[in-house]
Design a protein around this motif. Structure first.
Motif, PDB file in Angstrom:
ATOM      1  N   ARG A 228     -13.230  26.882 -38.341  1.00 14.21           N
ATOM      2  CA  ARG A 228     -14.036  27.354 -39.465  1.00 14.21           C
ATOM      3  C   ARG A 228     -15.501  26.958 -39.292  1.00 14.21           C
ATOM      4  NH1 ARG A 228     -11.887  25.678 -44.933  1.00 14.21           N
ATOM      5  NH2 ARG A 228     -13.892  26.401 -45.682  1.00 14.21           N
ATOM      6  N   VAL A 229     -16.390  27.851 -39.727  1.00 11.66           N
ATOM      7  CA  VAL A 229     -17.822  27.578 -39.646  1.00 11.66           C
ATOM      8  C   VAL A 229     -18.489  27.693 -41.015  1.00 11.66           C
ATOM      9  CG1 VAL A 229     -17.971  28.366 -37.261  1.00 11.66           C
ATOM     10  CG2 VAL A 229     -18.356  30.002 -39.113  1.00 11.66           C
ATOM     11  N   ARG A 230     -17.732  28.100 -42.031  1.00  9.99           N
ATOM     12  CA  ARG A 230     -18.293  28.221 -43.382  1.00  9.99           C
ATOM     13  C   ARG A 230     -17.530  27.332 -44.347  1.00  9.99           C
ATOM     14  NH1 ARG A 230     -18.773  34.355 -42.455  1.00  9.99           N
ATOM     15  NH2 ARG A 230     -21.025  34.716 -42.217  1.00  9.99           N
ATOM     16  N   ARG A 231     -18.264  26.758 -45.296  1.00  5.33           N
ATOM     17  CA  ARG A 231     -17.664  25.919 -46.336  1.00  5.33           C
ATOM     18  C   ARG A 231     -17.099  26.795 -47.445  1.00  5.33           C
ATOM     19  NH1 ARG A 231     -21.552  23.786 -49.002  1.00  5.33           N
ATOM     20  NH2 ARG A 231     -20.405  21.998 -49.853  1.00  5.33           N
ATOM     21  N   ASP A 232     -16.150  26.246 -48.193  1.00  6.14           N
ATOM     22  CA  ASP A 232     -15.565  26.972 -49.323  1.00  6.14           C
ATOM     23  C   ASP A 232     -16.633  27.411 -50.306  1.00  6.14           C
ATOM     24  OD1 ASP A 232     -13.037  26.582 -48.265  1.00  6.14           O
ATOM     25  OD2 ASP A 232     -12.672  24.750 -49.430  1.00  6.14           O
ATOM     26  N   GLU A 233     -17.589  26.523 -50.564  1.00  2.00           N
ATOM     27  CA  GLU A 233     -18.627  26.826 -51.547  1.00  2.00           C
ATOM     28  C   GLU A 233     -19.493  28.014 -51.130  1.00  2.00           C
ATOM     29  OE1 GLU A 233     -17.193  22.735 -52.194  1.00  2.00           O
ATOM     30  OE2 GLU A 233     -17.762  23.913 -50.423  1.00  2.00           O
ATOM     31  N   GLU A 234     -19.624  28.243 -49.828  1.00  2.00           N
ATOM     32  CA  GLU A 234     -20.417  29.375 -49.352  1.00  2.00           C
ATOM     33  C   GLU A 234     -19.753  30.709 -49.665  1.00  2.00           C
ATOM     34  OE1 GLU A 234     -22.314  28.933 -45.337  1.00  2.00           O
ATOM     35  OE2 GLU A 234     -21.065  27.124 -45.292  1.00  2.00           O
ATOM     36  N   LEU A 235     -18.453  30.704 -49.886  1.00  2.00           N
ATOM     37  CA  LEU A 235     -17.713  31.937 -50.168  1.00  2.00           C
ATOM     38  C   LEU A 235     -17.470  32.140 -51.655  1.00  2.00           C
ATOM     39  CD1 LEU A 235     -14.980  31.819 -47.365  1.00  2.00           C
ATOM     40  CD2 LEU A 235     -17.358  32.561 -47.227  1.00  2.00           C
ATOM     41  N   ALA A 236     -17.963  31.210 -52.489  1.00  2.00           N
ATOM     42  CA  ALA A 236     -17.642  31.238 -53.921  1.00  2.00           C
ATOM     43  C   ALA A 236     -18.002  32.565 -54.569  1.00  2.00           C
ATOM     44  CB  ALA A 236     -18.351  30.085 -54.634  1.00  2.00           C
ATOM     45  N   ALA A 237     -19.204  33.068 -54.293  1.00  2.00           N
ATOM     46  CA  ALA A 237     -19.630  34.307 -54.940  1.00  2.00           C
ATOM     47  C   ALA A 237     -18.774  35.490 -54.511  1.00  2.00           C
ATOM     48  CB  ALA A 237     -21.106  34.582 -54.628  1.00  2.00           C
ATOM     49  N   LEU A 238     -18.224  35.452 -53.296  1.00  2.00           N
ATOM     50  CA  LEU A 238     -17.380  36.552 -52.834  1.00  2.00           C
ATOM     51  C   LEU A 238     -16.081  36.638 -53.617  1.00  2.00           C
ATOM     52  CD1 LEU A 238     -17.846  36.083 -48.976  1.00  2.00           C
ATOM     53  CD2 LEU A 238     -18.662  38.024 -50.331  1.00  2.00           C
ATOM     54  N   PHE A 239     -15.612  35.513 -54.171  1.00  2.00           N
ATOM     55  CA  PHE A 239     -14.373  35.541 -54.948  1.00  2.00           C
ATOM     56  C   PHE A 239     -14.544  36.371 -56.223  1.00  2.00           C
ATOM     57  CE2 PHE A 239     -12.750  32.644 -51.985  1.00  2.00           C
ATOM     58  CZ  PHE A 239     -11.390  32.493 -52.219  1.00  2.00           C
TER      59      PHE A 239
ATOM     60  N   TYR B  51     -16.787  26.649 -57.362  1.00  2.00           N
ATOM     61  CA  TYR B  51     -17.167  28.022 -57.684  1.00  2.00           C
ATOM     62  C   TYR B  51     -18.347  28.112 -58.645  1.00  2.00           C
ATOM     63  CZ  TYR B  51     -12.873  29.360 -55.385  1.00  2.00           C
ATOM     64  OH  TYR B  51     -11.896  29.561 -54.443  1.00  2.00           O
ATOM     65  N   GLU B  52     -19.086  27.027 -58.830  1.00  2.00           N
ATOM     66  CA  GLU B  52     -20.145  27.061 -59.818  1.00  2.00           C
ATOM     67  C   GLU B  52     -21.266  28.023 -59.443  1.00  2.00           C
ATOM     68  OE1 GLU B  52     -21.658  23.186 -60.386  1.00  2.00           O
ATOM     69  OE2 GLU B  52     -22.321  22.900 -58.319  1.00  2.00           O
ATOM     70  N   SER B  53     -21.399  28.347 -58.172  1.00  2.00           N
ATOM     71  CA  SER B  53     -22.440  29.301 -57.771  1.00  2.00           C
ATOM     72  C   SER B  53     -22.016  30.744 -58.002  1.00  2.00           C
ATOM     73  CB  SER B  53     -22.794  29.109 -56.295  1.00  2.00           C
ATOM     74  OG  SER B  53     -21.687  29.429 -55.462  1.00  2.00           O
TER      75      SER B  53
ATOM     76  N   ALA C 149     -30.647  35.972 -66.005  1.00  2.00           N
ATOM     77  CA  ALA C 149     -31.588  35.278 -65.124  1.00  2.00           C
ATOM     78  C   ALA C 149     -30.895  34.183 -64.322  1.00  2.00           C
ATOM     79  CB  ALA C 149     -32.743  34.686 -65.946  1.00  2.00           C
ATOM     80  N   CYS C 150     -29.777  33.685 -64.847  1.00  2.00           N
ATOM     81  CA  CYS C 150     -28.981  32.678 -64.129  1.00  2.00           C
ATOM     82  C   CYS C 150     -28.032  33.320 -63.130  1.00  2.00           C
ATOM     83  CB  CYS C 150     -28.182  31.837 -65.122  1.00  2.00           C
ATOM     84  SG  CYS C 150     -29.190  30.819 -66.221  1.00  2.00           S
ATOM     85  N   GLY C 151     -28.037  34.648 -63.058  1.00  3.86           N
ATOM     86  CA  GLY C 151     -27.211  35.347 -62.082  1.00  3.86           C
ATOM     87  C   GLY C 151     -25.935  35.946 -62.622  1.00  3.86           C
ATOM     88  N   HIS C 152     -25.677  35.824 -63.923  1.00  7.49           N
ATOM     89  CA  HIS C 152     -24.417  36.307 -64.480  1.00  7.49           C
ATOM     90  C   HIS C 152     -24.471  37.812 -64.742  1.00  7.49           C
ATOM     91  CE1 HIS C 152     -22.955  32.239 -64.821  1.00  7.49           C
ATOM     92  NE2 HIS C 152     -24.016  31.884 -65.529  1.00  7.49           N
ATOM     93  N   ASP C 153     -23.304  38.404 -64.797  1.00  4.39           N
ATOM     94  CA  ASP C 153     -23.152  39.831 -65.085  1.00  4.39           C
ATOM     95  C   ASP C 153     -22.933  39.964 -66.592  1.00  4.39           C
ATOM     96  OD1 ASP C 153     -22.596  42.537 -65.085  1.00  4.39           O
ATOM     97  OD2 ASP C 153     -20.565  42.304 -64.278  1.00  4.39           O
TER      98      ASP C 153
ATOM     99  N   ARG D 198     -20.201  28.178 -66.399  1.00  4.58           N
ATOM    100  CA  ARG D 198     -19.809  27.861 -65.013  1.00  4.58           C
ATOM    101  C   ARG D 198     -18.724  26.797 -64.972  1.00  4.58           C
ATOM    102  NH1 ARG D 198     -23.305  30.279 -61.434  1.00  4.58           N
ATOM    103  NH2 ARG D 198     -25.318  30.921 -62.310  1.00  4.58           N
ATOM    104  N   HIS D 199     -18.638  25.952 -66.007  1.00  8.71           N
ATOM    105  CA  HIS D 199     -17.628  24.883 -66.055  1.00  8.71           C
ATOM    106  C   HIS D 199     -16.899  24.938 -67.401  1.00  8.71           C
ATOM    107  CE1 HIS D 199     -20.792  23.466 -63.284  1.00  8.71           C
ATOM    108  NE2 HIS D 199     -19.803  22.935 -62.597  1.00  8.71           N
TER     109      HIS D 199
END
Length: 808
Positions: free
Chosen positions: A339-350, A378-380, A416-420, A753-754
């Motif tokens: 693996r070369v990516r962290r779980d947190e890097e994929l959070a937005a893809l979930f 998944y906070e991001s 502005a925080c990125g939410h839909d 987010r939490h």
């Protein structure tokens, strides 16, 4: 391989092996294979393979006779989706392989669009097609999402095809295995589809793995296929499908999460599955936990407890996982070593990490996620938020109302925080302007009987309800997501003025609304202290009040409007006519001062409420008095954009009301909008916003009953335009630094987010009636047995006892 866009006139076309997996799908093959032969892709660069999983319906004979160019690969038995497609991939010769379900037909540009998408990104190795229903009216697949517990979802599934935009290729967590293209060498190198999955989620697992190993997966909307029906999975009965879903979700968790995260997420997943079994059995009356309490002196009413097959499937799935744990851990070791990516890097893809957990309540999900710290992974990831406004929102062409502007500010801050963010305002507020507004605004407008349908349409991760009065209309007992209640004010004195119910009933509704909510926000710290007692009376603990409530001042955009003041000193007053507001002293004093000095102008904006039948109070008589002055312009209710344009051309705002309990607690939206537009404000000296104005020297604070003090301020304004200009700059500095939504909405963003659902709120939102309809077959069977044993009287007694158990 060089990744670059394909030139239709270039000989450099990559070769593709198109693999169709078949098991007794003879009735689909003519349309499926016929559409592949019509692809707009060079014949010498493509091959078609039919991988047959030992069909017995004559599929091979049909293909041999009618499609001689198709190469048939015969498997000795039904290997399932994963293994069957792997066989085809190993025997294929193309640079790329494209997997296709046998009950699909493809658009002529299918292959071209997928290859073009993959070659548009240097790291992309896989692309999924847009899958529509057979007639093209509904969406099957238009993107993907995943749940933290290992469940996979198809975005927009079942929605009208017009609801999804085409656009360009974009990253997704996984491509649907029923219509996807992938670099063949990469597919084989990463292990292909996991054959232990047999069917279901193998594409999710593959996509997740590709991302972890440094590759990119895309969704290519230009590649279109049409799906006849979902025949494969539905050949299994419900409990066998449940085994596949539960087992394969756990397989994905075990294999793909990092060492840091896997054990805690696996623990949460197993506990959540166990809770599902217990909850379902309780709701069907099969399980009474009191029977298992060591404090109970009563003998259990049942010697045995029967679980239905779907619940037992969860246990069977867990058993399967244990039996195959050594294989899963061996596969996990390979993935983790590469693996070369962290779980947190994929959070937005979930995309939907906390949206749907089949059979597990929202309360249980968020409690487990919080206990195991899963939300931090998944906070991001942005969340989808639905905001129910109690009033009109400031869309172009619509007038301004303070509570609507408050709801708008919260939503824009979350955006502005990125939410839909999706808004829903009263349908009555549209006022016939359906053709002038964005379609979503019209479709999402609520009436008391349509709020549930709006929730189901938007499918939010969290719901914000603006105003406790409409919380009673929201069917929160059917919500399994966190509910935030926002208050623009106490809303008790207002209802008194409107003769809307008596105090006791209004207080009861208010407490019920507070009790149903998981997080509480209001417009100011003074309001927050006022609401603490209400929250306690509604069942909130001191700790919950400290952790789950926040003051979020009324806020507007960090992008402030440009000012264009011109001409003589212009004052503005604006707002809806409300009976608990009385600006008569200040406005009459202003007019007297202007007439005395023969200078200045007042623009008076306002009128009756555009939605609700609220009495205007003293405003109509005040209006009649003001319009006799040549220094006053009566402008009525105008659209929000017109209002802002007027404010930026004026010099000073006046917003002085006689003191009453509602005004003391108010954090007035109109005042914030004045400041945002660069209007220094003549304001009262008793409310929270007064402190802001004094701190920034952004206006003048005064006793609203002191005519002489008000007159001196007005005369000073008329005589000293330079001082007014300085305060104007201070007003916008105040708005920029303290009252813009990018900075004020942080507590709400943090909760979304939490999220954690309050235990008492969860209990209030559970409707006993739900259990009656959850498993009607079981209830009817039990009723018949009781009738056979004990007759009508026994049936009545048992039914009464059942309902009492559920009420507990």
């Amino acid at each position: 391989m060089t990744n670059s866009p394909i030139d239709n006139h270039s000989p450099d076309w990559p070769t593709i092996s198109l693999i169709v997996l078949n098991y007794n799908g003879k009735q689909h093959l003519q349309e499926c294979l016929g559409s592949l032969l019509k692809l707009d892709y060079p014949e010498h660069c493509r091959e078609i393979l039919l991988v047959d999983n030992a069909s017995s319906d004559g599929s091979q004979d049909l293909v041999g006779e009618q499609f001689p160019s198709v190469r048939i690969i015969q498997n000795a038995g039904n290997l399932g989706f994963a293994a069957g497609n792997n066989v085809g991939a190993r025997q294929a010769t193309g640079e790329y392989i494209a997997f296709l379900n046998n009950d699909m037909r493809v658009d002529a540009q299918f292959a071209h669009a997928l290859v073009t998408a993959v070659r548009s990104d240097s790291t992309a190795v896989c692309a999924g097609a847009k899958i529509l229903s057979w007639d093209g009216t509904l969406v099957d697949f238009a993107g993907s999402a995943g749940h933290f517990a290992g469940y996979a979802y198809q975005v927009a599934n079942g929605k009208p095809s017009s609801a999804v935009a085409d656009g360009t290729a974009r990253p997704v967590l996984f491509a649907c295995g029923g219509a996807m293209l992938i670099d063949r060498q990469v597919f084989l190198d990463v292990g292909g589809f996991d054959e232990d999955f047999f069917a279901v989620y193998e594409d999710f697992d593959l996509g997740w793995r590709l991302w972890l190993l440094g590759h990119t997966v895309l969704y290519a909307p230009g590649a279109v296929v049409y799906h006849h029906h979902h025949g494969t999975l539905h050949r299994f009965n419900a409990h066998r499908r449940a085994v596949l879903l539960k087992r394969n979700s756990l397989y994905s968790v075990i294999k793909n999460y990092s060492d840091e995260n896997m054990s805690r997420i696996l623990a949460a997943a197993l506990l959540g599955n166990n809770e599902e079994i217990v909850t379902q059995a309780q709701q069907r009356g099969q399980l009474n936990l009191a029977d298992f309490s060591f404090l109970s002196r009563l003998k259990p009413k049942r010697a045995t407890i029967e679980l239905n097959k779907v619940d037992a499937a969860t246990l069977a799935a867990t058993h399967d996982v244990v039996q195959h744990m050594s294989q899963m851990m061996a596969k996990r070791a390979v993935i983790q070593s590469r693996r070369v990516r962290r779980d947190e890097e994929l959070a937005a893809l979930f995309h939907w990490p906390f949206r749907y957990w089949p059979g597990v309540s929202g309360h249980t999900q968020y409690a487990l996620a919080d206990a195991f710290g899963i939300q931090s992974i998944y906070e991001s990831a942005p969340r989808r938020v639905l905001i129910f406004s109690s009033d009109i929102l400031p869309y172009p062409g619509l007038p301004t109302v303070g509570s609507g502007l408050r709801a708008w500010g919260l939503g824009q801050g979350l955006k502005a925080c990125g939410h839909d963010v999706h808004f829903s305002m009263p349908r009555a507020a549209l006022n016939g302007r359906t053709t002038e507004l964005p379609p979503e605004v019209v479709e999402n407008a609520w009436e008391h009987h349509t709020m549930l349908s709006v929730v189901r349409k938007v499918e939010p991760d969290a719901v914000v309800v603006c105003n406790w009065a409409i919380m009673a209309l929201l069917p929160t007992e059917l919500l399994s997501v966190p509910v935030i209640l926002d208050q623009h004010g106490p809303h008790m004195l207002e209802r008194e003025y409107q003769n809307y119910g008596d105090y006791d009933s209004n207080a009861r509704y208010k407490l019920e609304a507070l009790g149903k909510s998981d997080f509480f926000t209001c417009a100011g710290y003074k309001q927050q202290r006022y609401f603490e007692k209400w929250l306690k009376d509604a069942g909130w603990s001191d700790q919950e009040i400290a952790e789950r409530s926040a003051a979020i001042p009324v806020s507007l955009s960090p992008e402030l409007p440009e000012r264009h003041p011109a001409g003589e000193t212009t004052f503005v007053y604006g707002g809806v006519f409300l009976p608990w507001q009385d600006p008569s002293v200040s406005l009459s004093t202003l007019v007297e001062a202007m007439e005395s000095r023969k200078a200045g102008k007042l623009l008076f904006y306002g009128g009756r409420h555009p939605v609700y039948p609220v009495a205007p109070g003293m405003f109509e008589s005040l209006l009649a008095q003001l319009q006799t002055s040549a220094h006053v312009g009566i402008c009525g209710m105008v659209s929000h954009d017109e209002l802002i344009d007027s404010y930026t051309r004026a010099h000073v705002a006046i917003d002085l009301m006689k003191r009453n309990p509602e005004r003391e607690l108010a954090f007035t939206t109109r005042t914030v909008e004045y400041l945002w537009c660069g209007l220094p404000v003549i304001y009262n000296d008793y409310s929270e916003l007064s402190d802001y104005i004094r701190e920034y020297d952004a206006g003048w604070t005064v006793d609203p009953e002191d005519r002489e003090a008000i007159r001196r301020i007005i005369e000073d304004i008329l005589a000293n335009p330079a001082a007014v200009a300085e305060r104007s700059r201070n007003a916008q500095r105040l708005a920029r630094e303290r009252l813009n939504w990018s900075s004020t909405v942080a507590p709400l963003d943090s909760f979304i987010r939490h999220p954690r659902m309050r235990e008492s709120a969860h209990m209030i939102r559970q409707a006993p009636a739900r259990v009656i309809t959850r498993n009607m077959r079981y209830l009817l069977r039990e009723a018949w047995l009781h009738y056979r044993r004990s007759g009508p009287l026994g049936l009545w007694r048992e039914g009464t006892a059942f309902l009492k158990r559920q009420a507990r």
